[in-house]
Write an enzyme that holds these catalytic residues in place. Sequence first.
Site, PDB file in Angstrom:
ATOM      1  N   GLU A  38       2.519   3.734  -4.230  1.00 53.39           N
ATOM      2  CA  GLU A  38       1.897   2.445  -4.566  1.00 53.39           C
ATOM      3  C   GLU A  38       2.859   1.578  -5.380  1.00 53.39           C
ATOM      4  O   GLU A  38       3.040   0.398  -5.099  1.00 53.39           O
ATOM      5  CB  GLU A  38       0.597   2.657  -5.344  1.00 53.39           C
TER       6      GLU A  38
ATOM      7  N   HIS B 141      -9.539  -0.635   2.791  1.00 56.71           N
ATOM      8  CA  HIS B 141     -10.334  -0.285   3.977  1.00 56.71           C
ATOM      9  C   HIS B 141     -11.608  -1.132   4.054  1.00 56.71           C
ATOM     10  O   HIS B 141     -12.681  -0.629   4.348  1.00 56.71           O
ATOM     11  CB  HIS B 141     -10.643   1.213   3.994  1.00 56.71           C
TER      12      HIS B 141
ATOM     13  N   ASP C 106       0.852  -1.188   0.000  1.00 59.85           N
ATOM     14  CA  ASP C 106       0.000   0.000   0.000  1.00 59.85           C
ATOM     15  C   ASP C 106       0.886   1.236   0.000  1.00 59.85           C
ATOM     16  O   ASP C 106       1.989   1.216   0.551  1.00 59.85           O
ATOM     17  CB  ASP C 106      -0.926   0.030   1.210  1.00 59.85           C
ATOM     18  N   GLY C 107       0.402   2.270  -0.620  1.00 57.04           N
ATOM     19  CA  GLY C 107       1.078   3.560  -0.624  1.00 57.04           C
ATOM     20  C   GLY C 107       0.104   4.635  -0.215  1.00 57.04           C
ATOM     21  O   GLY C 107      -1.106   4.489  -0.386  1.00 57.04           O
TER      22      GLY C 107
ATOM     23  N   ASP D  61      -1.477  -0.259   5.128  1.00 55.47           N
ATOM     24  CA  ASP D  61      -1.914   1.125   5.271  1.00 55.47           C
ATOM     25  C   ASP D  61      -1.380   1.705   6.584  1.00 55.47           C
ATOM     26  O   ASP D  61      -0.880   2.833   6.614  1.00 55.47           O
ATOM     27  CB  ASP D  61      -3.440   1.202   5.229  1.00 55.47           C
TER      28      ASP D  61
ATOM     29  N   ASP E 145      -4.549  -2.506  -3.079  1.00 54.15           N
ATOM     30  CA  ASP E 145      -5.817  -1.820  -3.301  1.00 54.15           C
ATOM     31  C   ASP E 145      -5.674  -0.728  -4.364  1.00 54.15           C
ATOM     32  O   ASP E 145      -6.592   0.048  -4.595  1.00 54.15           O
ATOM     33  CB  ASP E 145      -6.375  -1.241  -1.992  1.00 54.15           C
TER      34      ASP E 145
END
Length: 152
Positions: free
Chosen positions: A52, A129, A9-10, A139, A74
Amino acid sequence: MKHVDIWTDGASRGNPGPGGYGAVLKYTDKNNETHRKELKAAFENTTNNRMEVLSAIVALNELKEPCEVTLSSDSKYLVNAFNEKWIDSWIKNDFRRGKSDEVKNIDLWEELIELTKKHKVTFKWVKGHADNEENERCDALANEAMDEMKNI
């Protein structure tokens, strides 16, 4: 070939602005022991999309030998670049979209492309999320890295 599961994740606070990435790598060995590694870092001036892509690069660079990888993210920007074959079109068109619009983050895309030649990577999109434990951890790692950077 070993199989490794990777989640990435970024994030950024502003676009551009301070940003960070998080990654989780998991591997189960022949003795059924699970090995886990978490990675994170932050940068002062970046974008969410750079983070990302960088998260995937950093995670794949941790692998010491060619592996079969399921990389979950994501980020549709990251996942669709491979699954929708955007990469093929970008390469064919010298990293241009249309006649004059240059693809952003070429440096990172070129590095990631090379890593996908070394490893057999399957990109998988996961909803962010949405109670995906490992995605949520990534995250959190990205945000921890940004918070720690502010304290330096």
